[in-house]
Motif scaffolding. Structure first.
Motif, PDB file in Angstrom:
ATOM      1  N   VAL A 120      34.909  53.260  48.036  1.00 19.46           N
ATOM      2  CA  VAL A 120      34.613  52.158  47.114  1.00 19.46           C
ATOM      3  C   VAL A 120      33.563  52.639  46.122  1.00 19.46           C
ATOM      4  O   VAL A 120      32.550  53.227  46.515  1.00 19.46           O
ATOM      5  CB  VAL A 120      34.105  50.926  47.887  1.00 19.46           C
ATOM      6  CG1 VAL A 120      33.454  49.927  46.949  1.00 19.46           C
ATOM      7  CG2 VAL A 120      35.248  50.270  48.626  1.00 19.46           C
ATOM      8  N   PHE A 121      33.837  52.413  44.854  1.00 24.01           N
ATOM      9  CA  PHE A 121      32.962  52.937  43.809  1.00 24.01           C
ATOM     10  C   PHE A 121      31.558  52.327  43.936  1.00 24.01           C
ATOM     11  O   PHE A 121      31.406  51.106  43.946  1.00 24.01           O
ATOM     12  CB  PHE A 121      33.558  52.608  42.439  1.00 24.01           C
ATOM     13  CG  PHE A 121      32.742  53.106  41.280  1.00 24.01           C
ATOM     14  CD1 PHE A 121      32.769  54.443  40.942  1.00 24.01           C
ATOM     15  CD2 PHE A 121      31.943  52.241  40.559  1.00 24.01           C
ATOM     16  CE1 PHE A 121      32.017  54.911  39.881  1.00 24.01           C
ATOM     17  CE2 PHE A 121      31.188  52.695  39.499  1.00 24.01           C
ATOM     18  CZ  PHE A 121      31.225  54.037  39.154  1.00 24.01           C
ATOM     19  N   ASN A 122      30.548  53.191  44.032  1.00 27.69           N
ATOM     20  CA  ASN A 122      29.147  52.757  44.075  1.00 27.69           C
ATOM     21  C   ASN A 122      28.927  51.707  45.177  1.00 27.69           C
ATOM     22  O   ASN A 122      28.433  50.606  44.913  1.00 27.69           O
ATOM     23  CB  ASN A 122      28.746  52.194  42.714  1.00 27.69           C
ATOM     24  CG  ASN A 122      27.300  52.568  42.362  1.00 27.69           C
ATOM     25  OD1 ASN A 122      26.587  53.138  43.195  1.00 27.69           O
ATOM     26  ND2 ASN A 122      26.882  52.269  41.153  1.00 27.69           N
ATOM     27  N   GLY A 150      30.529  41.108  37.277  1.00 35.95           N
ATOM     28  CA  GLY A 150      31.026  42.243  36.501  1.00 35.95           C
ATOM     29  C   GLY A 150      30.930  43.540  37.295  1.00 35.95           C
ATOM     30  O   GLY A 150      31.835  44.376  37.254  1.00 35.95           O
ATOM     31  N   LEU A 151      29.842  43.698  38.049  1.00 37.60           N
ATOM     32  CA  LEU A 151      29.696  44.917  38.850  1.00 37.60           C
ATOM     33  C   LEU A 151      30.760  44.996  39.938  1.00 37.60           C
ATOM     34  O   LEU A 151      31.274  46.077  40.239  1.00 37.60           O
ATOM     35  CB  LEU A 151      28.301  44.974  39.473  1.00 37.60           C
ATOM     36  CG  LEU A 151      27.145  45.229  38.490  1.00 37.60           C
ATOM     37  CD1 LEU A 151      25.825  45.266  39.230  1.00 37.60           C
ATOM     38  CD2 LEU A 151      27.348  46.526  37.722  1.00 37.60           C
ATOM     39  N   MET A 173      33.797  43.738  39.732  1.00 37.29           N
ATOM     40  CA  MET A 173      35.062  44.089  39.079  1.00 37.29           C
ATOM     41  C   MET A 173      35.069  45.576  38.705  1.00 37.29           C
ATOM     42  O   MET A 173      36.067  46.272  38.872  1.00 37.29           O
ATOM     43  CB  MET A 173      35.276  43.226  37.826  1.00 37.29           C
ATOM     44  CG  MET A 173      35.500  41.761  38.104  1.00 37.29           C
ATOM     45  SD  MET A 173      36.967  41.447  39.096  1.00 37.29           S
ATOM     46  CE  MET A 173      38.245  41.377  37.849  1.00 37.29           C
ATOM     47  N   LEU A 174      33.924  46.053  38.207  1.00 38.42           N
ATOM     48  CA  LEU A 174      33.790  47.464  37.851  1.00 38.42           C
ATOM     49  C   LEU A 174      34.039  48.326  39.075  1.00 38.42           C
ATOM     50  O   LEU A 174      34.704  49.366  39.019  1.00 38.42           O
ATOM     51  CB  LEU A 174      32.367  47.687  37.337  1.00 38.42           C
ATOM     52  CG  LEU A 174      32.131  48.924  36.507  1.00 38.42           C
ATOM     53  CD1 LEU A 174      32.844  48.796  35.181  1.00 38.42           C
ATOM     54  CD2 LEU A 174      30.640  49.099  36.268  1.00 38.42           C
ATOM     55  N   THR A 184      37.757  48.446  39.902  1.00 37.46           N
ATOM     56  CA  THR A 184      38.452  49.375  39.010  1.00 37.46           C
ATOM     57  C   THR A 184      38.060  50.815  39.331  1.00 37.46           C
ATOM     58  O   THR A 184      38.913  51.701  39.380  1.00 37.46           O
ATOM     59  CB  THR A 184      38.105  49.040  37.543  1.00 37.46           C
ATOM     60  OG1 THR A 184      38.617  47.752  37.252  1.00 37.46           O
ATOM     61  CG2 THR A 184      38.730  50.037  36.592  1.00 37.46           C
ATOM     62  N   GLY A 185      36.747  51.033  39.575  1.00 38.69           N
ATOM     63  CA  GLY A 185      36.270  52.376  39.878  1.00 38.69           C
ATOM     64  C   GLY A 185      36.893  52.938  41.145  1.00 38.69           C
ATOM     65  O   GLY A 185      37.078  54.149  41.282  1.00 38.69           O
ATOM     66  N   MET A 203      39.858  52.742  41.951  1.00 39.67           N
ATOM     67  CA  MET A 203      41.146  53.325  41.582  1.00 39.67           C
ATOM     68  C   MET A 203      40.979  54.726  40.989  1.00 39.67           C
ATOM     69  O   MET A 203      41.910  55.528  41.007  1.00 39.67           O
ATOM     70  CB  MET A 203      41.846  52.459  40.524  1.00 39.67           C
ATOM     71  CG  MET A 203      42.171  51.049  40.953  1.00 39.67           C
ATOM     72  SD  MET A 203      43.522  50.997  42.113  1.00 39.67           S
ATOM     73  CE  MET A 203      42.598  50.792  43.615  1.00 39.67           C
TER      74      MET A 203
END
Lengths: 560, 260
Positions: free
Chosen positions: A281-283, A331-332, A334-335, A338-339, A341
């Motif tokens: 998972v991104f960040n 927003g973070l 959602m980011l 997307t990240g 992916m």
């Protein structure tokens, strides 16, 4: 409690065998299934109410009823049952009960008997709510129950409304204490806070929000009955009360309640996205903190439900700003989705189809929330189809798809069988297209001024946008209806005659409910207590060490 | 070390970014008269801000969706054993991926907030030359008593070019007075007086609906705003005041203590 209903954890695979074991179970997984059955039943009832309303709205003038009371009953049942009977129980009942204890490596919830109490209360609440369809003085004051209307005789049985909300609220509070304790104290050896799957973080945070805010809701609706039946007058201006007090109290809970639904369903999306893309998972840590940030951020925005309710102008401007601030943690998240992916290795499984649909609908749902946040814009669109379309995109289309994605994702662990993959994908596409045709045009009808909660719109009979939007929306209903029906058939077929699952980890997850259990996890979930080795992480798909088990079987202890 | 200190400076500068729109706005003097809002009526102003907000969210949504679709198409799993290769983030990158997006979101929030604040000021400050109409909502009827004491149900007649302020109260349950053309909504309730104002700028009729659920006939609670030219309006007033007895007593009972 040892021996009671075979609850002693022995890790033997399989579901309970007898009816008695099913009904009086203390097993969190069986209780989770009961929550899921209640949620799906509520979805069916509330969905039928929605369908009836949509048919009525298909054209100007009466279509299937000209009785305002009947329409308002459908409207009330749709909103109340979808939120209180379907979404919250599916997320904070099914996901929280079935998945979270296994995900943290626990053998059950912290308090199994309290857990059974929660689900019994939920079923009492749902059955009580359904009685509204048969009693002579059925309650028609919407799920919001605004006074003074809810204090009149015209509204019907206010006590029923109060009872349902208080019973479901008690169920939520018991469940929230239980789950918070489970996450805090039942984690297996070696699992730190920042090694928990995001689903666990999201459900945990949602339950903390419940613990803080549900009592306010319970108090606000209790005062309604005190007012109506005992003449207290908290909300009655004739005796010095204030009708706005209710709206402040009600939305103080009910806006945070939006995140009680949003966070867990985004948690499901994180799980499915990470597993499907086999990617970290991104960040991750920042994502966890964004989830936690929803607790303070959600607590000071309730006035945006009452921008036009005569509250002071400075308050509207202040809460416009605090409402816009929600975009930061959201927003973070959602980011991060997307990240996740980015440079992934994505496989489009059945659950992933549902999750992708939920994600794109969440983009629309979230962004259409921004205009509503501006108090001045709200003067033109308050209580119109604009707001109705917005929250249906978030809750119904995105939230619904995410919940169903979760059901398909954990389905093999519930039943030991797989759903038909092609049909899973087809129903996802059908639901996605159908719901967009239902809700998309209505946004434009709202821009033309179409108010929500109207059973007819003859005042707009010469407005081509509104008339054709209503027409297309009703066509979309047929697609959604067929897809939802097929989805339930796919589940039933999967549970009874689906392909038998031999792999306990069909999607290739790294989370404990897939890697450390049998095909169907048995009582106590794991044969012996599970241990997360050094360096284990639920989203490490490259060199994750395998979970280990304590060596001595039978040395697991009870719950006392 | 040099790279790190440069990072800190860049991030410090990003922190200031959201201030730009609000600072820009601060240098403009606060508009005091109608002419200062580009000559817009409140509803024209509303349409303008609505349009800008729509463009804003559409651009954001399309960018977000396109990036995600690109990832979803580019990174499909090839072989059975393939794993995702998300790069490890350095501590600075982790922080940067929080601070920079947050500053961008906050910048956009403040940009919209300032637009909304401006519109709010426009819609919530009644011009001094506004005429007053008393509105009473009841299940399921709109009653209007205008400045000439003309009493009418479900039809509000106004003069083009004269701003109108509605002072509103409810007889029974909550209602909400929405005027489609003038983009204003405000709730009516027992025990409190609420208000809204609008600027009739064109002759013609437009729809009024109730926007707060009020029982069986909620969807039957609608009416009309009729905007007349000065000559037509005077004729209307003459005709009404000749044929209808005065209702001054009723009007003063509903009058309000607070002045705008």
């Amino acid at each position: 409690m040892s021996g009671f209903m075979g609850h002693e954890p022995d890790g033997k695979p399989g579901q309970p065998k007898t009816v008695k074991e099913w009904v009086f179970t203390l097993d969190h997984k069986v209780i989770g299934v009961w929550y899921l059955i209640g949620a799906i039943a509520s979805f069916v009832v509330a969905g039928l109410a929605a369908s009836a309303m949509r048919l009525e709205l298909g054209s100007v003038g009466p279509d299937i009823t000209d009785n305002g009371d009947i329409y308002n009953l459908w409207l009330t049942m749709h909103g109340a049952v979808m939120i209180l009977g379907f979404q919250i129980p599916a997320l904070l009942g099914f996901v929280a009960n079935w998945a979270v204890p296994i995900m943290v490596g626990g053998k059950d919830m912290a308090f199994p008997r309290v857990n059974a109490m929660s689900v019994w209360l939920l079923w009492s609440g749902i059955l009580l709510a359904l009685m509204n369809l048969v009693i002579p003085d059925s309650y028609n004051g919407m799920w919001t129950g605004y006074p003074p209307y809810s204090l009149t005789d015209a509204v019907g049985n206010t006590a029923l409304y109060t009872s349902v909300v208080v019973i479901l609220g008690m169920s939520s509070v018991f469940g929230a204490v239980n789950l918070a304790c489970t996450v805090a104290f039942m984690r297996c050896k070696g699992m730190g806070w920042f090694q928990m799957p995001l689903t666990v973080w999201c459900v945990f945070t949602a339950n903390v929000i419940q613990l803080i805010f549900v009592p306010v809701l319970a108090a606000s609706v209790l005062l309604l009955s005190l007012d109506k039946y005992l003449g207290f007058g908290f909300y009655n201006p004739e005796v010095g009360g204030d009708v706005l007090l209710y709206q402040n109290l009600f939305w103080f809970y009910s806006h945070p309640a939006v995140y009680v639904i949003l966070l867990p369903f985004m948690g499901i999306l994180f799980e499915i996205f990470a597993v499907s893309a086999r990617n970290d998972v991104f960040n991750y840590k920042a994502t966890v903190w964004s989830v936690i940030a929803f607790i303070p951020v959600s607590s000071d925005v309730w006035v945006h439900h009452a921008y036009v309710a005569g509250l002071p102008d400075w308050l509207r401007l202040l809460q416009t700003f605090t409402t816009l601030l929600i975009s930061l943690p959201f927003g973070l998240l959602m980011l991060s989705l997307t990240g996740t992916m980015y440079r992934g290795a994505i496989r489009y499984t059945g659950p992933m189809y549902w999750a992708v649909g939920a994600f794109f609908m969440l983009i629309i749902g979230a962004l259409t929330g921004i205009p509503n946040a501006l108090s001045a814009i709200d003067y033109g669109i308050s209580d119109s189809y604009v707001i109705m379309s917005h929250f249906h995109y978030v809750m119904a289309v995105s939230g619904g798809m995410a919940i169903f994605a979760g059901v398909f994702f954990w389905f093999p662990k519930l039943t030991g069988r797989m759903c038909n993959t092609l049909m899973t994908k087809l129903t996802a596409v059908g639901f996605f297209i159908g719901m967009n045709i239902v809700m998309g045009p209505l946004y434009f009808a709202g821009m033309e001024g179409m108010p929500r909660r109207y059973m007819d719109y003859q005042m707009f009979a010469d407005n081509a946008t509104i008339v054709s939007a209503q027409h297309w929306s009703t066509i979309g209903l047929y697609i959604t209806f067929v897809s939802s029906l097929l989805m339930i058939v796919v589940w039933l077929h999967g549970a009874i005659a689906g392909e038998k699952c031999t792999n306990p980890n069909p999607w290739g997850s790294e989370s404990l409910e897939f890697t450390a259990t049998a095909v169907i996890p048995g009582q106590g979930n794991f044969p012996t207590p599970v241990i997360c080795p050094e360096g284990w992480h639920p989203y490490n798909f490259i060199d994750n060490p395998k979970p280990e088990f304590e060596p001595h079987p039978g040395h697991t202890g009870g719950h006392h | 070390m040099k790279v790190k200190s440069l990072m800190h400076k860049v991030m410090g500068a990003m922190l200031a970014l959201p201030l730009i729109p609000s600072l820009a706005h601060a240098f403009q003097s606060a508009p005091a008269t109608r002419a200062d809002y580009n000559g817009w009526t409140p509803h024209e102003h509303w349409d303008e801000v609505w349009h800008e907000t729509m463009v804003d969210i559409t651009v954001l949504g399309v960018i977000f969706a396109l990036v995600t679709i690109a990832f979803m198409v580019m990174y499909v799993r090839k072989g059975h054993g393939e794993r995702g290769k998300l790069p490890m983030l350095s501590p600075q990158a982790k922080l940067g991926w929080v601070v920079i997006p947050c500053m961008l979101f906050l910048g956009d929030d403040l940009f919209l907030y300032v637009k909304g604040f401006d519109l709010h000021n426009h819609m919530r400050n009644v011009p001094t030359d506004a005429v007053e109409v008393k509105v009473t909502g009841s299940m399921w009827n709109w009653n209007y008593i205008d400045s000439n004491d003309i009493d009418s149900d479900n039809e509000l007649v106004v003069k083009v070019g004269t701003p109108v302020v509605l002072r509103m109260v409810s007889d029974d349950v909550l209602h909400s007075h929405y005027m489609q053309r003038y983009r204003v909504t405000e709730d009516l309730m027992p025990g409190r007086i609420t208000w809204q104002w609008f600027m009739p700028d064109q002759e013609g009729e437009s729809v009024v609906t109730c926007r707060e659920y009020c029982g069986t006939m909620h969807s039957g609670m609608y009416g009309t705003v009729k905007a007349l030219s000065a000559a037509d309006y005077d004729a209307y007033v003459a005709e009404q005041t000749a044929s209808v007895p005065s209702v001054t007593g009723v009007a003063s009972a509903a009058s309000t203590a607070d002045k705008i």
